[in-house]
Design an enzyme around this catalytic site. Structure first.
Site, PDB file in Angstrom:
ATOM      1  N   SER A  10       0.801  -1.230   0.000  1.00  0.00           N
ATOM      2  CA  SER A  10       0.000   0.000   0.000  1.00  0.00           C
ATOM      3  C   SER A  10       0.832   1.277   0.000  1.00  0.00           C
ATOM      4  CB  SER A  10      -0.952   0.013   1.203  1.00  0.00           C
ATOM      5  OG  SER A  10      -0.222   0.047   2.406  1.00  0.00           O
ATOM      6  N   TYR A 154      16.906  -5.015  12.241  1.00  0.00           N
ATOM      7  CA  TYR A 154      16.591  -4.917  10.815  1.00  0.00           C
ATOM      8  C   TYR A 154      17.681  -5.607   9.981  1.00  0.00           C
ATOM      9  CZ  TYR A 154      14.620  -2.606   6.628  1.00  0.00           C
ATOM     10  OH  TYR A 154      14.036  -2.326   5.409  1.00  0.00           O
TER      11      TYR A 154
END
Length: 243
Positions: A10, A154
Site C-alpha cells: 500500500s 533490521y
C-alpha cells in the site's frame, strides 16, 4: 487469471512495485496491506490509472493463520486464478542501539520481514512448483548485506532474507521458479522521512536518495521472462554506498 501478490503493497516501495507491474505486465495485482486501508485504496486507484487490474487483500504477514485463511478464501472465490509472482516487501523498522533494545523491538522486526516471508511464501510455493513456473522477489536492504549500526534487528532480519533467497533458489530452480532479492539503500519513502537526507547523501557516491520507482523497475525485470536464468541473486540498489 495470473496474479502477482505484493505484501506491504500500500505504501512506499510496495506501492511503486504495484504500479510498475501494472505498467509492464498483464498480472492482476493483489495489494496486501495490514492496517492502512486508505493507502491501499490509493494504490489500487493508481494501479487502475496505470492500466492494470488489482484488488486489495488484508492480512498481517506475521500471523500465519490469518495469512492462510485470507489467501485460501481468496483462492476459493477465484478458482481459475493462479498466483505466479510473490513479492515479499512487508517490513518495519524499530531502530535503536542493541544494548538498549527491548525484546519486542527485536522480535517485531524479525517477525515482519523474516517470518512474514515464511508465512506467505511457504503457503504458496507448492502451487508455483506444481505449475512449473513462478517468481519470488524478496525486498532485502543494504542493512542486510552491509549491516547498519542502530539497526541490528533490521540487519538481522534482512540478512536472513538474503540467506533464504540463496537457499530456496537452489531448491526450486528445476521447476522454473526463480528466487531473487533486491537490497535497496536509502530510498525516499515514509520509512526514511525522518532521516537527515542532506547529511546522509554526503555518504552516498550518487549524492542522492533513490526513488521507489528505481527499485520497482528492477523488481519488474526480475519477474519477467527476460530474467529466467537469474536466480539466487541479490541486486544492490544503493547509489554506490556499498557493493
Amino acid at each position: 487469471m495470473k496474479c502477482a501478490l505484493i505484501t506491504g503493497g500500500s505504501r512506499g516501495i510496495g506501492k511503486a512495485i504495484c504500479i510498475q507491474l501494472a505498467k509492464d505486465t498483464s498480472y492482476h495485482i493483489l495489494i496486501n496491506y495490514n492496517s492502512n486501508e486508505a493507502a491501499a485504496k490509493d494504490t489500487l486507484a493508481a494501479v487502475e490509472l496505470a492500466g492494470g487490474t488489482a484488488e486489495i487483500i488484508q492480512f498481517n504477514v506475521t500471523n500465519s493463520d490469518q495469512v492462510k485463511t485470507k489467501l485460501d478464501s481468496w483462492q476459493e472465490n477465484n478458482k481459475e486464478a493462479i498466483i505466479e509472482v510473490i513479492v515479499n516487501n512487508a517490513g518495519i523498522t524499530k531502530d535503536g542501539l542493541f544494548m538498549w533494545m527491548p525484546q519486542n523491538d527485536w522480535q517485531d522486526v524479525i517477525n515482519t520481514s523474516l517470518n512474514g516471508f515464511y508465512n506467505v511464501t511457504n503457503h504458496l510455493i507448492q502451487k508455483l512448483l506444481r505449475n512449473r513456473y513462478g517468481r519470488v522477489v524478496n525486498i532485502a536492504s543494504v542493512s542486510g548485506v552491509k549491516g547498519t549500526a542502530g539497526q541490528t534487528n533490521y540487519s538481522a532480519a534482512k540478512g536472513a532474507i538474503v540467506g533464504v533467497t540463496k537457499a530456496l533458489a537452489q531448491e526450486v530452480a528445476k521447476r522454473n521458479v526463480t528466487v531473487n532479492a533486491v537490497a535497496p539503500g536509502f530510498i525516499k519513502t515514509d520509512m526514511t522521512d525522518e532521516l537527515d537526507e542532506k547529511e546522509l547523501k554526503k555518504l552516498i557516491p550518487a549524492n542522492r536518495f533513490g526513488e521507489a520507482e528505481e527499485v520497482a523497475h528492477v523488481v519488474s525485470f526480475l519477474i519477467s521472462k527476460k530474467a529466467s536464468y537469474i536466480t539466487g541473486e541479490v541486486i544492490n540498489i544503493n547509489g554506490g554506498i556499498y557493493s
